[in-house]
Design a protein around this motif. Structure first.
Motif, short mmCIF file in Angstrom:
data_model
loop_
_atom_site.label_atom_id
_atom_site.label_comp_id
_atom_site.label_asym_id
_atom_site.label_seq_id
_atom_site.Cartn_x
_atom_site.Cartn_y
_atom_site.Cartn_z
N SER A 1 -10.92 12.57 19.36
CA SER A 1 -10.48 11.27 18.83
C SER A 1 -10.50 11.35 17.31
O SER A 1 -11.22 12.17 16.73
N ALA A 2 -9.73 10.48 16.70
CA ALA A 2 -9.70 10.43 15.24
C ALA A 2 -11.08 10.05 14.70
O ALA A 2 -11.80 9.25 15.31
N PHE A 3 -11.43 10.64 13.58
CA PHE A 3 -12.78 10.51 13.03
C PHE A 3 -13.14 9.08 12.66
O PHE A 3 -14.18 8.56 13.07
N LEU A 4 -12.31 8.41 11.89
CA LEU A 4 -12.63 7.07 11.41
C LEU A 4 -12.77 6.04 12.54
O LEU A 4 -13.75 5.29 12.56
N PRO A 5 -11.86 6.00 13.53
CA PRO A 5 -12.07 5.06 14.64
C PRO A 5 -13.37 5.31 15.42
O PRO A 5 -14.01 4.37 15.88
N VAL A 6 -13.78 6.56 15.52
CA VAL A 6 -15.04 6.88 16.19
C VAL A 6 -16.21 6.26 15.42
O VAL A 6 -17.09 5.64 16.00
N ILE A 7 -16.21 6.42 14.11
CA ILE A 7 -17.30 5.89 13.28
C ILE A 7 -17.31 4.37 13.35
O ILE A 7 -18.38 3.75 13.47
N VAL A 8 -16.15 3.75 13.30
CA VAL A 8 -16.07 2.29 13.41
C VAL A 8 -16.60 1.83 14.76
O VAL A 8 -17.39 0.88 14.84
N CYS A 9 -16.21 2.51 15.83
CA CYS A 9 -16.69 2.16 17.17
C CYS A 9 -18.21 2.28 17.24
O CYS A 9 -18.88 1.40 17.78
N CYS A 10 -18.76 3.34 16.69
CA CYS A 10 -20.22 3.53 16.70
C CYS A 10 -20.92 2.43 15.91
O CYS A 10 -21.96 1.93 16.32
N PHE A 11 -20.34 2.06 14.79
CA PHE A 11 -20.91 0.98 13.98
C PHE A 11 -20.91 -0.32 14.77
O PHE A 11 -21.89 -1.07 14.75
N VAL A 12 -19.84 -0.59 15.51
CA VAL A 12 -19.76 -1.80 16.35
C VAL A 12 -20.82 -1.76 17.44
O VAL A 12 -21.50 -2.77 17.71
N ILE A 13 -21.03 -0.60 18.07
CA ILE A 13 -22.06 -0.45 19.10
C ILE A 13 -23.44 -0.76 18.52
O ILE A 13 -24.24 -1.48 19.12
#
Length: 162
Positions: free
Chosen positions: A69-81
């Motif tokens: 997966s693209a790096f930035l969306p992964v980090i955003v998703c983790c931040f939301v979690i």
């Protein structure tokens, strides 16, 4: 600069060892930051809510390391979690009915000198599991010295002496 970043971190799923390792280092520090934001509870209490956060973060972050997966969306998703975990933790600390729904309730397994077989079946434990918890928490095998035994919300078995 862009060429250097692609050389070090790669693109897509075809990553070499250097690129995956570089991504792993970055993810390590991002995970450290996210865990600090999430709070000690996420890796301390081990309740169902805390386990969900741990598993979710690991699963999602691994996608960034391997390029799935693209790096930035992964980090955003983790931040939301992590923010969702903080929010639920905050709500649980202030709302006792919510805590029972999210994390469950302790289950009495032994009281009044008797094992509660129905609740033990519900908790999926046998007598030896209960005795292991008694030995571990009360440091005895003598049930005459035990008032109650519970399966706690995190799955641990604890005993209360008379």
């Amino acid at each position: 600069m862009e060429k250097l970043l692609i050389t070090v971190f790669g693109e897509g799923k075809d990553l070499n060892a250097l690129q995956m390792s570089s991504r792993g280092v970055v993810i390590f520090f991002i995970a450290l930051i996210l865990i600090r934001i999430s709070g000690r509870r996420s890796f301390g209490l081990r309740t169902p809510l805390d386990n969900i956060v741990s598993i979710s973060l690991g699963a999602v972050m691994s996608r960034a390391v391997v390029g799935a997966s693209a790096f930035l969306p992964v980090i955003v998703c983790c931040f939301v979690i992590v923010l969702l975990h903080r929010l639920l933790g905050w709500l649980i600390a202030r709302n006792s009915p919510l805590v029972n729904w999210v994390e469950g309730e302790k289950i009495p397994l032994f009281r009044g000198g008797r094992f509660d077989e129905d609740r033990m079946k519900r908790a999926l434990v046998c007598r030896e599991d209960v005795m292991q918890g008694v030995r571990k928490s009360a440091l005895t095998e003598d049930l005459e010295k035990i008032d109650k035994v519970y399966m706690e919300r995190n799955g641990d078995i604890s005993a209360i002496k008379k």
